[in-house]
Design an enzyme around this catalytic site. Sequence first.
Site, PDB file in Angstrom:
ATOM      1  N   SER A 152       0.805  -1.218   0.000  1.00 63.25           N
ATOM      2  CA  SER A 152       0.000   0.000   0.000  1.00 63.25           C
ATOM      3  C   SER A 152       0.843   1.275   0.000  1.00 63.25           C
ATOM      4  O   SER A 152       0.388   2.324  -0.470  1.00 63.25           O
ATOM      5  CB  SER A 152      -0.936   0.010   1.212  1.00 63.25           C
ATOM      6  OG  SER A 152      -0.194  -0.137   2.412  1.00 63.25           O
ATOM      7  N   GLY A 181      -1.940  -4.239   1.021  1.00 60.96           N
ATOM      8  CA  GLY A 181      -2.026  -5.442   1.838  1.00 60.96           C
ATOM      9  C   GLY A 181      -1.077  -6.549   1.430  1.00 60.96           C
ATOM     10  O   GLY A 181      -1.055  -7.615   2.062  1.00 60.96           O
ATOM     11  N   ASN A 239       3.942  -5.497   5.724  1.00 55.22           N
ATOM     12  CA  ASN A 239       2.770  -6.231   6.207  1.00 55.22           C
ATOM     13  C   ASN A 239       3.157  -7.514   6.935  1.00 55.22           C
ATOM     14  O   ASN A 239       2.467  -7.932   7.870  1.00 55.22           O
ATOM     15  CB  ASN A 239       1.819  -6.536   5.036  1.00 55.22           C
ATOM     16  CG  ASN A 239       1.124  -5.289   4.548  1.00 55.22           C
ATOM     17  OD1 ASN A 239       0.553  -4.526   5.322  1.00 55.22           O
ATOM     18  ND2 ASN A 239       1.188  -5.035   3.254  1.00 55.22           N
ATOM     19  N   ASP A 259      -5.157   6.502   9.984  1.00 53.46           N
ATOM     20  CA  ASP A 259      -4.793   5.162  10.470  1.00 53.46           C
ATOM     21  C   ASP A 259      -3.393   5.101  11.062  1.00 53.46           C
ATOM     22  O   ASP A 259      -2.980   4.081  11.609  1.00 53.46           O
ATOM     23  CB  ASP A 259      -4.932   4.127   9.355  1.00 53.46           C
ATOM     24  CG  ASP A 259      -4.017   4.400   8.161  1.00 53.46           C
ATOM     25  OD1 ASP A 259      -3.130   5.267   8.253  1.00 53.46           O
ATOM     26  OD2 ASP A 259      -4.209   3.740   7.119  1.00 53.46           O
ATOM     27  N   HIS A 274      -0.363   4.987   6.938  1.00 56.48           N
ATOM     28  CA  HIS A 274      -0.125   5.389   5.550  1.00 56.48           C
ATOM     29  C   HIS A 274       0.132   6.895   5.443  1.00 56.48           C
ATOM     30  O   HIS A 274      -0.680   7.697   5.906  1.00 56.48           O
ATOM     31  CB  HIS A 274      -1.329   5.002   4.686  1.00 56.48           C
ATOM     32  CG  HIS A 274      -1.565   3.525   4.647  1.00 56.48           C
ATOM     33  ND1 HIS A 274      -2.442   2.896   5.509  1.00 56.48           N
ATOM     34  CD2 HIS A 274      -1.023   2.565   3.879  1.00 56.48           C
ATOM     35  CE1 HIS A 274      -2.434   1.595   5.262  1.00 56.48           C
ATOM     36  NE2 HIS A 274      -1.573   1.369   4.276  1.00 56.48           N
TER      37      HIS A 274
END
Length: 220
Positions: free
Chosen positions: A46, A83, A112, A193, A196
């Site tokens: 991402s 992801g 991730n 979040d 990011h």
Amino acid sequence: MRNVLGRLVTDLSKKLSVHAVAALLLLSAAASAYSAPKTVLVLGDSLSAEYGLARGAGWVALAEQKLKDEKIDAAIVNASVSGETTSGGRTRLPALLDKYKPAVVVIELGANDGLRGLPVNAAQANLRAMSETAAKAGAKVMLIGMRIPPNYGRDYSDKFFAMYGTLSKEFNAPLVPFMLDGVADKTQLFQADRLHPLAQAHPTILANIWPVLQKTIKTK
């Protein structure tokens, strides 16, 4: 005798012409191949897939524009998926290599795996397999490293960060040690979040990546 000599001269001239044409065709083909833009394949997660951003705001798109501005004959294929793990990248890479035949493969994966606490040895094995696969396909591998918070202990996070340097030495692969250098410690540069980066952080991310990417493309 004069007629025989004449025919020999004519035949020789024809052969030389054919050879000359063939040589010109080969030179033309070589010139075309040389002038064809290099393809740079970015295989990331991402952080490279513009998650939460307007299209064209991420570091990959900014790198594409910089290539144009600096008249570097290369095109970027962004195969990043939000992801994505190292396992997913390893699965997808062979088909991407076959389709795009890149000169350079930029691997930006592992975050991730780290956030999920997956075994570092497994992530390293996947990155190694991707590097080997890309190299066998004739592509130059470039690695983009990542740091993760010490949620799973300092030993885990240290080993995670160190695996990029280990693989860089193993494959003689250019390395960006930490793509979020100058960003990670600034909470105002992140989306809600806290994972990011916002669009305004991506020029800094590109500044971390560009010197290595530029050199890798030019030396391939």
